[in-house]
Design an enzyme around this catalytic site. Structure first.
Site, PDB file in Angstrom:
ATOM      1  N   LYS A  84       3.259 -12.279 -45.227  1.00  0.00           N
ATOM      2  CA  LYS A  84       2.810 -13.134 -44.117  1.00  0.00           C
ATOM      3  C   LYS A  84       1.540 -13.889 -44.530  1.00  0.00           C
ATOM      4  O   LYS A  84       1.386 -15.079 -44.276  1.00  0.00           O
ATOM      5  CB  LYS A  84       2.542 -12.298 -42.858  1.00  0.00           C
ATOM      6  CG  LYS A  84       3.794 -11.731 -42.240  1.00  0.00           C
ATOM      7  CD  LYS A  84       4.658 -12.823 -41.638  1.00  0.00           C
ATOM      8  CE  LYS A  84       6.099 -12.436 -41.517  1.00  0.00           C
ATOM      9  NZ  LYS A  84       7.032 -13.502 -41.245  1.00  0.00           N
ATOM     10  N   SER A 110       1.844 -12.866 -38.176  1.00  0.00           N
ATOM     11  CA  SER A 110       1.741 -11.590 -37.464  1.00  0.00           C
ATOM     12  C   SER A 110       0.287 -11.154 -37.359  1.00  0.00           C
ATOM     13  O   SER A 110      -0.530 -11.417 -38.260  1.00  0.00           O
ATOM     14  CB  SER A 110       2.538 -10.556 -38.269  1.00  0.00           C
ATOM     15  OG  SER A 110       2.270  -9.272 -37.800  1.00  0.00           O
ATOM     16  N   TYR A 156       5.037  -6.310 -46.746  1.00  0.00           N
ATOM     17  CA  TYR A 156       5.429  -7.176 -45.620  1.00  0.00           C
ATOM     18  C   TYR A 156       4.224  -8.003 -45.151  1.00  0.00           C
ATOM     19  O   TYR A 156       4.295  -9.225 -45.023  1.00  0.00           O
ATOM     20  CB  TYR A 156       5.985  -6.342 -44.452  1.00  0.00           C
ATOM     21  CG  TYR A 156       6.101  -7.144 -43.182  1.00  0.00           C
ATOM     22  CD1 TYR A 156       7.124  -8.077 -43.025  1.00  0.00           C
ATOM     23  CD2 TYR A 156       5.156  -7.024 -42.154  1.00  0.00           C
ATOM     24  CE1 TYR A 156       7.211  -8.852 -41.881  1.00  0.00           C
ATOM     25  CE2 TYR A 156       5.245  -7.791 -41.011  1.00  0.00           C
ATOM     26  CZ  TYR A 156       6.268  -8.701 -40.869  1.00  0.00           C
ATOM     27  OH  TYR A 156       6.343  -9.484 -39.741  1.00  0.00           O
TER      28      TYR A 156
HETATM   29  P1  NAD Z   1      14.806 -10.430 -36.824  1.00  0.00           P
HETATM   30  O1  NAD Z   1      15.143  -9.623 -38.017  1.00  0.00           O
HETATM   31  O2  NAD Z   1      15.477 -10.083 -35.545  1.00  0.00           O
HETATM   32  O3  NAD Z   1      15.077 -11.972 -37.128  1.00  0.00           O
HETATM   33  C1  NAD Z   1      14.935 -12.531 -38.404  1.00  0.00           C
HETATM   34  C2  NAD Z   1      16.203 -13.320 -38.688  1.00  0.00           C
HETATM   35  O4  NAD Z   1      16.082 -13.938 -39.966  1.00  0.00           O
HETATM   36  C3  NAD Z   1      17.445 -12.428 -38.733  1.00  0.00           C
HETATM   37  O5  NAD Z   1      18.461 -12.990 -37.941  1.00  0.00           O
HETATM   38  C4  NAD Z   1      17.842 -12.436 -40.211  1.00  0.00           C
HETATM   39  O6  NAD Z   1      19.239 -12.331 -40.377  1.00  0.00           O
HETATM   40  C5  NAD Z   1      17.284 -13.774 -40.687  1.00  0.00           C
HETATM   41  N1  NAD Z   1      16.936 -13.845 -42.104  1.00  0.00           N
HETATM   42  C6  NAD Z   1      16.141 -13.004 -42.813  1.00  0.00           C
HETATM   43  N2  NAD Z   1      16.043 -13.431 -44.083  1.00  0.00           N
HETATM   44  C7  NAD Z   1      16.764 -14.580 -44.172  1.00  0.00           C
HETATM   45  C8  NAD Z   1      17.028 -15.503 -45.215  1.00  0.00           C
HETATM   46  N3  NAD Z   1      16.553 -15.332 -46.447  1.00  0.00           N
HETATM   47  N4  NAD Z   1      17.782 -16.580 -44.951  1.00  0.00           N
HETATM   48  C9  NAD Z   1      18.303 -16.775 -43.706  1.00  0.00           C
HETATM   49  N5  NAD Z   1      18.094 -15.936 -42.680  1.00  0.00           N
HETATM   50  C10 NAD Z   1      17.324 -14.845 -42.914  1.00  0.00           C
HETATM   51  O7  NAD Z   1      13.226 -10.395 -36.658  1.00  0.00           O
HETATM   52  P2  NAD Z   1      12.329 -10.933 -35.470  1.00  0.00           P
HETATM   53  O8  NAD Z   1      11.696  -9.769 -34.817  1.00  0.00           O
HETATM   54  O9  NAD Z   1      13.069 -11.911 -34.658  1.00  0.00           O
HETATM   55  O10 NAD Z   1      11.190 -11.649 -36.305  1.00  0.00           O
HETATM   56  C11 NAD Z   1      11.204 -13.039 -36.540  1.00  0.00           C
HETATM   57  C12 NAD Z   1       9.986 -13.421 -37.352  1.00  0.00           C
HETATM   58  O11 NAD Z   1       8.813 -13.015 -36.653  1.00  0.00           O
HETATM   59  C13 NAD Z   1       9.907 -12.751 -38.710  1.00  0.00           C
HETATM   60  O12 NAD Z   1       9.354 -13.680 -39.615  1.00  0.00           O
HETATM   61  C14 NAD Z   1       8.951 -11.603 -38.482  1.00  0.00           C
HETATM   62  O13 NAD Z   1       8.288 -11.239 -39.670  1.00  0.00           O
HETATM   63  C15 NAD Z   1       7.993 -12.222 -37.492  1.00  0.00           C
HETATM   64  N6  NAD Z   1       7.278 -11.245 -36.663  1.00  0.00           N
HETATM   65  C16 NAD Z   1       7.976 -10.327 -35.942  1.00  0.00           C
HETATM   66  C17 NAD Z   1       7.301  -9.417 -35.150  1.00  0.00           C
HETATM   67  C18 NAD Z   1       8.039  -8.362 -34.356  1.00  0.00           C
HETATM   68  O14 NAD Z   1       7.395  -7.400 -33.920  1.00  0.00           O
HETATM   69  N7  NAD Z   1       9.342  -8.512 -34.119  1.00  0.00           N
HETATM   70  C19 NAD Z   1       5.906  -9.461 -35.082  1.00  0.00           C
HETATM   71  C20 NAD Z   1       5.224 -10.424 -35.823  1.00  0.00           C
HETATM   72  C21 NAD Z   1       5.930 -11.318 -36.613  1.00  0.00           C
HETATM   73  C1  WQD Z   2       3.347   0.545 -31.706  1.00  0.00           C
HETATM   74  C2  WQD Z   2       2.597   1.834 -31.357  1.00  0.00           C
HETATM   75  C3  WQD Z   2       2.706   3.550 -33.054  1.00  0.00           C
HETATM   76  C4  WQD Z   2       6.988   4.316 -32.709  1.00  0.00           C
HETATM   77  C5  WQD Z   2       4.541  -3.058 -36.312  1.00  0.00           C
HETATM   78  C6  WQD Z   2       4.357  -3.701 -37.671  1.00  0.00           C
HETATM   79  C7  WQD Z   2       3.589  -4.988 -37.562  1.00  0.00           C
HETATM   80  C8  WQD Z   2       4.184  -5.934 -36.521  1.00  0.00           C
HETATM   81  C9  WQD Z   2       4.487  -5.225 -35.225  1.00  0.00           C
HETATM   82  C10 WQD Z   2       5.577  -7.640 -37.500  1.00  0.00           C
HETATM   83  C11 WQD Z   2       1.825   2.416 -32.536  1.00  0.00           C
HETATM   84  C12 WQD Z   2       3.403   3.982 -31.772  1.00  0.00           C
HETATM   85  C13 WQD Z   2       5.726   3.810 -32.527  1.00  0.00           C
HETATM   86  C14 WQD Z   2       7.229   5.681 -32.350  1.00  0.00           C
HETATM   87  C15 WQD Z   2       4.953   5.869 -31.617  1.00  0.00           C
HETATM   88  N1  WQD Z   2       5.416  -6.529 -36.898  1.00  0.00           N
HETATM   89  N2  WQD Z   2       4.729   4.565 -31.975  1.00  0.00           N
HETATM   90  N3  WQD Z   2       6.194   6.385 -31.818  1.00  0.00           N
HETATM   91  O1  WQD Z   2       2.530  -0.444 -35.309  1.00  0.00           O
HETATM   92  O2  WQD Z   2       1.840  -2.386 -33.907  1.00  0.00           O
HETATM   93  O3  WQD Z   2       3.283  -2.767 -35.794  1.00  0.00           O
HETATM   94  O4  WQD Z   2       5.214  -4.011 -35.470  1.00  0.00           O
HETATM   95  O5  WQD Z   2       4.818  -8.386 -37.996  1.00  0.00           O
HETATM   96  O6  WQD Z   2       3.589  -5.567 -38.824  1.00  0.00           O
HETATM   97  O7  WQD Z   2       3.649  -2.778 -38.470  1.00  0.00           O
HETATM   98  O8  WQD Z   2       4.186  -1.573 -33.764  1.00  0.00           O
HETATM   99  O9  WQD Z   2       6.066  -0.772 -32.390  1.00  0.00           O
HETATM  100  O10 WQD Z   2       5.715   0.223 -34.692  1.00  0.00           O
HETATM  101  O11 WQD Z   2       4.108   0.775 -32.876  1.00  0.00           O
HETATM  102  O12 WQD Z   2       4.074   6.565 -31.141  1.00  0.00           O
HETATM  103  O13 WQD Z   2       8.330   6.214 -32.541  1.00  0.00           O
HETATM  104  O14 WQD Z   2       3.559   2.829 -31.001  1.00  0.00           O
HETATM  105  O15 WQD Z   2       1.994   4.592 -33.619  1.00  0.00           O
HETATM  106  O16 WQD Z   2       0.653   2.937 -32.052  1.00  0.00           O
HETATM  107  P1  WQD Z   2       2.882  -1.719 -34.714  1.00  0.00           P
HETATM  108  P2  WQD Z   2       5.123  -0.350 -33.465  1.00  0.00           P
END
Ligand code: NAD
Ligand code: WQD
Length: 342
Positions: free
Chosen positions: A154, A125, A150
């Site tokens: 990562k 991330s 969290y």
């Molecule tokens: P998500 O929660 O929709 O998907 C994660 C999946 O993993 C879920 O289906 C959950 O049931 C499964 N899971 C969690 N722990 C598990 C375990 N111990 N064993 C088996 N399954 C398990 O989340 P997402 O948004 O699809 O994110 C996927 C990956 O990307 C994650 O590693 C997350 O940290 C990373 N990520 C997400 C974002 C975002 O904004 N969505 C941003 C950066 C990184």
């Molecule tokens: C985006 C912008 C908020 C909600 C998070 C995690 C980060 C990564 C991505 C996984 C910000 C603003 C939000 C609301 C708002 N995930 N906001 N009102 O902050 O970039 O990061 O998701 O790895 O680890 O921290 O994403 O979607 O929460 O916010 O004004 O109700 O929207 O302040 O500026 P962010 P976000």
């Protein structure tokens, strides 16, 4: 060619599974369903016409995970499985270390016990950069001490994966540092399923638009940005999914051993919260109920990617419009709402 997708019923995993299947890969999914729904499996089939092999396994259960590797030879593993709520991780850090780091350690232990060569893609991330000093953020930007458990998971997972590629003969790996994925599949059959009150902006917007939330609070408009609200690099979920396919294909072509690298995955363009809200209103012809509130604790001011490394090395580029992601996110919310009504 068989690819294991951990967390493959989740938001990013399910979209990636579809892109992998469309490219001809044979996909196996493992998911504990802790943050996903089994119906996603049917919808992957509805979209692709293929029933993927699925195992309901928690990656913390090493024996169960091991048995999957004994029955299959995987050329690639895309490792999404993790918990992802920053606020939950602050309240329950142990759960996050156990689940996110523990699962990755199990996966790496099992891979090291195997003879076949395995290419691993890890979901990292942009959170690892924190508030970078220089924008756009390139991969030389330092990984900071993390504000949340969290983020720390990562950072740790990236490190242990890199360490294992150095010492193992059968593992090559890439960490993809995603910026902010948004949107849903164009079919509206799969999308993001936020648990409870969403932390993230776009699910909060769509839930407000549908009337599930009273109003969106924009967290602060006194930041040093063009309109005072924070800037993020929002990326269409389809582009992000395709980045995984490109990364797997890249690793499959590499002849070297002990290969490890990490890449930003974003569009390179930053949008403010207000710009995104206005874009949502315009593209969907909706008036959104929002107000300006206080800053959210821990928010960084501005983050957007320099994507030159991923563009040049892997040959992947973001292609899809953010306005289209906001359209698909809204269609997905409407679909969820219609299912709630039935
Ligand atoms: P998500 O929660 O929709 O998907 C994660 C999946 O993993 C879920 O289906 C959950 O049931 C499964 N899971 C969690 N722990 C598990 C375990 N111990 N064993 C088996 N399954 C398990 O989340 P997402 O948004 O699809 O994110 C996927 C990956 O990307 C994650 O590693 C997350 O940290 C990373 N990520 C997400 C974002 C975002 O904004 N969505 C941003 C950066 C990184
Ligand atoms: C985006 C912008 C908020 C909600 C998070 C995690 C980060 C990564 C991505 C996984 C910000 C603003 C939000 C609301 C708002 N995930 N906001 N009102 O902050 O970039 O990061 O998701 O790895 O680890 O921290 O994403 O979607 O929460 O916010 O004004 O109700 O929207 O302040 O500026 P962010 P976000």
């Amino acid at each position: 060619m068989k690819i294991l997708v951990t967390g493959g019923l989740g938001y990013i995993g399910s979209h990636t599974a579809i892109e992998l299947i469309n490219k001809g890969f044979n996909v196996t999914i493992i998911d504990s369903l802790v943050n996903s729904n089994i119906k996603v499996l049917d919808n992957i089939e509805n979209i692709t016409g293929k029933r993927v092999e699925f195992h309901k396994i928690d990656l913390r259960s090493k024996d169960e995970l091991y048995s999957i590797f004994q029955k299959n030879i995987f050329s690639g593993v895309v490792h999404f499985a993790a918990l992802k709520s920053v606020s939950e991780s602050v309240n329950n850090p142990k759960l996050y270390y156990d689940n996110n780091v523990g699962s990755t350690e199990n996966l790496l232990d099992i891979i090291s016990s195997r003879k076949e060569k395995i290419n691993l893609i890890f979901s990292s991330s942009c959170t690892v950069y924190g508030q970078a000093k220089k924008l756009p953020i390139n991969e030389s930007s330092p990984v900071l001490n993390q504000e949340s458990p969290y983020g720390e998971t990562k950072k740790i997972c990236e490190e242990i994966i890199q360490n294992q590629t150095i010492k193992s003969e059968n593992l090559n790996a890439i960490s993809l540092r995603y910026f902010n994925p948004i949107g849903a599949h164009e079919s509206s059959l799969i999308g993001e399923l936020p648990n409870g009150i969403p932390d993230n902006l776009v699910p909060y917007i769509t839930q407000t638009a549908i009337g599930k939330r009273k109003e969106l609070t924009i967290f602060g408009n006194d930041y040093p940005t063009r309109d005072g609200t924070c800037i993020r690099d929002y990326i269409h979920i389809k582009d992000l999914a395709e980045a995984h396919v490109a990364a797997i294909e890249y690793l499959l072509k590499i002849k070297k051993q002990n290969f490890y690298d990490f890449f930003n995955v974003g569009t390179g363009k930053g949008l403010t919260v207000l710009e995104l809200v206005k874009m949502f209103e315009k593209i969907n012809n909706i008036k959104l109920n929002y107000r300006i509130g206080d800053r959210r604790n821990g928010d960084i001011i501005s983050a957007y990617a320099n994507t030159k490394k991923v563009n040049k090395t892997i040959g992947w580029h973001a292609k899809n419009e953010i306005s289209n992601a906001l359209k698909t996110a809204w269609k997905w919310e409407l679909k969820l709402h219609s299912l709630d009504d039935n």
